[in-house]
Design a protein around this motif. Structure first.
Motif, PDB file in Angstrom:
ATOM      1  N   LEU A  11       0.808  -1.212   0.000  1.00  5.30           N
ATOM      2  CA  LEU A  11       0.000   0.000   0.000  1.00  5.30           C
ATOM      3  C   LEU A  11       0.844   1.265   0.000  1.00  5.30           C
ATOM      4  O   LEU A  11       0.403   2.317  -0.472  1.00  5.30           O
ATOM      5  N   SER A  12       2.053   1.177   0.527  1.00  5.26           N
ATOM      6  CA  SER A  12       2.908   2.356   0.632  1.00  5.26           C
ATOM      7  C   SER A  12       3.487   2.784  -0.717  1.00  5.26           C
ATOM      8  O   SER A  12       4.012   3.886  -0.842  1.00  5.26           O
ATOM      9  N   SER A  13       3.385   1.915  -1.711  1.00  7.35           N
ATOM     10  CA  SER A  13       3.980   2.229  -3.016  1.00  7.35           C
ATOM     11  C   SER A  13       2.986   2.842  -3.991  1.00  7.35           C
ATOM     12  O   SER A  13       3.336   3.182  -5.123  1.00  7.35           O
ATOM     13  N   SER A  14       1.724   2.992  -3.584  1.00  7.28           N
ATOM     14  CA  SER A  14       0.708   3.527  -4.477  1.00  7.28           C
ATOM     15  C   SER A  14      -0.345   4.264  -3.679  1.00  7.28           C
ATOM     16  O   SER A  14      -0.663   3.881  -2.556  1.00  7.28           O
ATOM     17  N   ALA A  15      -0.918   5.319  -4.262  1.00 10.16           N
ATOM     18  CA  ALA A  15      -1.971   6.068  -3.579  1.00 10.16           C
ATOM     19  C   ALA A  15      -3.299   5.324  -3.613  1.00 10.16           C
ATOM     20  O   ALA A  15      -4.211   5.628  -2.847  1.00 10.16           O
ATOM     21  N   PHE A  16      -3.390   4.308  -4.494  1.00 11.15           N
ATOM     22  CA  PHE A  16      -4.649   3.569  -4.624  1.00 11.15           C
ATOM     23  C   PHE A  16      -4.368   2.118  -4.994  1.00 11.15           C
ATOM     24  O   PHE A  16      -3.524   1.841  -5.855  1.00 11.15           O
ATOM     25  N   SER A  17      -5.046   1.191  -4.328  1.00  8.30           N
ATOM     26  CA  SER A  17      -4.945  -0.225  -4.645  1.00  8.30           C
ATOM     27  C   SER A  17      -6.348  -0.814  -4.635  1.00  8.30           C
ATOM     28  O   SER A  17      -7.251  -0.309  -3.952  1.00  8.30           O
ATOM     29  N   GLN A  18      -6.548  -1.873  -5.411  1.00 13.59           N
ATOM     30  CA  GLN A  18      -7.846  -2.538  -5.435  1.00 13.59           C
ATOM     31  C   GLN A  18      -7.644  -4.043  -5.377  1.00 13.59           C
ATOM     32  O   GLN A  18      -6.893  -4.613  -6.165  1.00 13.59           O
ATOM     33  N   LEU A  19      -8.310  -4.680  -4.423  1.00 15.30           N
ATOM     34  CA  LEU A  19      -8.284  -6.125  -4.302  1.00 15.30           C
ATOM     35  C   LEU A  19      -9.571  -6.670  -4.903  1.00 15.30           C
ATOM     36  O   LEU A  19     -10.669  -6.304  -4.473  1.00 15.30           O
ATOM     37  N   LYS A  20      -9.437  -7.527  -5.909  1.00 10.83           N
ATOM     38  CA  LYS A  20     -10.606  -8.094  -6.573  1.00 10.83           C
ATOM     39  C   LYS A  20     -10.501  -9.611  -6.558  1.00 10.83           C
ATOM     40  O   LYS A  20      -9.408 -10.169  -6.637  1.00 10.83           O
ATOM     41  N   GLY A  21     -11.627 -10.272  -6.451  1.00  9.11           N
ATOM     42  CA  GLY A  21     -11.624 -11.728  -6.451  1.00  9.11           C
ATOM     43  C   GLY A  21     -13.027 -12.271  -6.359  1.00  9.11           C
ATOM     44  O   GLY A  21     -14.014 -11.559  -6.607  1.00  9.11           O
ATOM     45  N   THR A  22     -13.135 -13.538  -5.982  1.00  3.53           N
ATOM     46  CA  THR A  22     -14.421 -14.216  -5.870  1.00  3.53           C
ATOM     47  C   THR A  22     -14.444 -15.004  -4.561  1.00  3.53           C
ATOM     48  O   THR A  22     -13.441 -15.614  -4.169  1.00  3.53           O
ATOM     49  N   THR A  23     -15.567 -14.976  -3.889  1.00  7.22           N
ATOM     50  CA  THR A  23     -15.683 -15.645  -2.581  1.00  7.22           C
ATOM     51  C   THR A  23     -15.933 -17.147  -2.782  1.00  7.22           C
ATOM     52  O   THR A  23     -17.025 -17.664  -2.517  1.00  7.22           O
ATOM     53  N   THR A  24     -14.894 -17.841  -3.229  1.00 10.89           N
ATOM     54  CA  THR A  24     -15.003 -19.276  -3.511  1.00 10.89           C
ATOM     55  C   THR A  24     -14.530 -20.140  -2.349  1.00 10.89           C
ATOM     56  O   THR A  24     -14.583 -21.368  -2.432  1.00 10.89           O
ATOM     57  N   ARG A  25     -14.050 -19.513  -1.273  1.00  8.51           N
ATOM     58  CA  ARG A  25     -13.561 -20.267  -0.130  1.00  8.51           C
ATOM     59  C   ARG A  25     -14.570 -20.184   1.015  1.00  8.51           C
ATOM     60  O   ARG A  25     -15.652 -19.597   0.865  1.00  8.51           O
ATOM     61  N   VAL A  26     -14.224 -20.734   2.155  1.00  5.62           N
ATOM     62  CA  VAL A  26     -15.156 -20.777   3.283  1.00  5.62           C
ATOM     63  C   VAL A  26     -14.544 -20.036   4.465  1.00  5.62           C
ATOM     64  O   VAL A  26     -13.389 -20.270   4.838  1.00  5.62           O
TER      65      VAL A  26
END
Length: 261
Positions: A11-26
């Protein structure tokens, strides 16, 4: 619990980050979930915004301590947390267990605490396109240590913003139809800021299609200056003053509507 096939952002290397994925786990409670890791190399304060409805996010540090929790209902929601250097894990889970696996996106941006002095101040940010229940609204904190009269330069067109004091009173606002920096300096509205802490809400244009960097600066201004060089209010100043009064009324009414950044 992190998926090692997914890159771990710093996070310290960018002013903005986005985590994207799918809730396939439990998750631990049996709900559909996903786990994502990120690191912080320099202490700072960050905004976390989950863009999906009925989604829970729990963020823990490397000592397994909870640092922030987000729980969205029918709209996006946000929270802020101050993070020190280390590795963190975000657990993204669904509040509605019957929904099955769903895509999600979690925006993480640096929360800027802007210091305003007699020389003014500068805010740098990245506007995100609205979508998936996310309005794109941003929130920032301004700390005025030297009061004065300022004009505002905003490089992002078609953008509304409002600044409120600690009591929620609107002290400055605008809705630029073009970048403020293209207006004549003497035609710009002025804002008188007293020492103290202020919060700003910034609403990017709904037609924004891609992430766009912008700058917003407060520039000191002699309030006695006008286009004629005297302190007498000119016709354009009167028009701008009346326009500003309308904008402040809009911001005062809008600030009670819950939208999330």
């Amino acid at each position: 619990m992190a998926d090692l096939t997914v890159s771990v952002p710093n996070l310290s290397s960018s002013a903005f980050s986005q985590l994207k994925g799918t809730t396939t786990r439990v998750g631990a409670d049996g709900a559909n979930a996903d786990y994502r890791s990120f690191t912080v190399s320099k202490a700072g304060e960050y905004n976390f915004k989950v863009n999906d409805t009925f989604t829970n996010v729990e963020i823990r540090n490397d000592r397994n301590e909870v640092v922030t929790i987000l729980k969205s209902q029918a709209e996006a929601t946000d929270a802020s947390a101050r993070l020190g250097p280390g590795t963190y894990t975000a657990t993204i889970s669904q509040a509605n267990r019957a929904a099955g696996a769903r895509d999600y996106s979690l925006d993480i941006s640096e929360k800027q605490n802007i210091l305003v002095t007699g020389a003014g101040a500068m805010l740098k940010g990245t506007a995100q396109p609205p979508g998936n229940g996310d309005t794109g609204v941003q929130k920032h904190t301004f700390n005025v240590v030297q009061g004065g009269t300022f004009t505002a330069n905003l490089t992002l067109p078609d953008t509304r913003w409002a600044m409120m004091d600690k009591d929620g009173k609107v002290v400055a606002s605008s809705d630029s139809l073009k970048p403020d920096e293209q207006e004549n300096f003497l035609q710009k509205p002025t804002y008188k800021l007293e020492p103290g802490q202020y919060s700003m809400v910034l609403v990017p244009p709904s037609k924004l299609k891609t992430p766009t960097d912008f700058q917003m600066s407060f520039v000191p201004r002699d309030p006695s200056l006008s286009e004629t060089g005297t302190s007498q209010e000119s016709a354009i100043s009167k028009t701008l003053r009346e326009r500003q009064a309308r904008l402040q009324q809009w911001a005062s009414e809008a600030k009670t509507t819950k939208t999330s950044a």
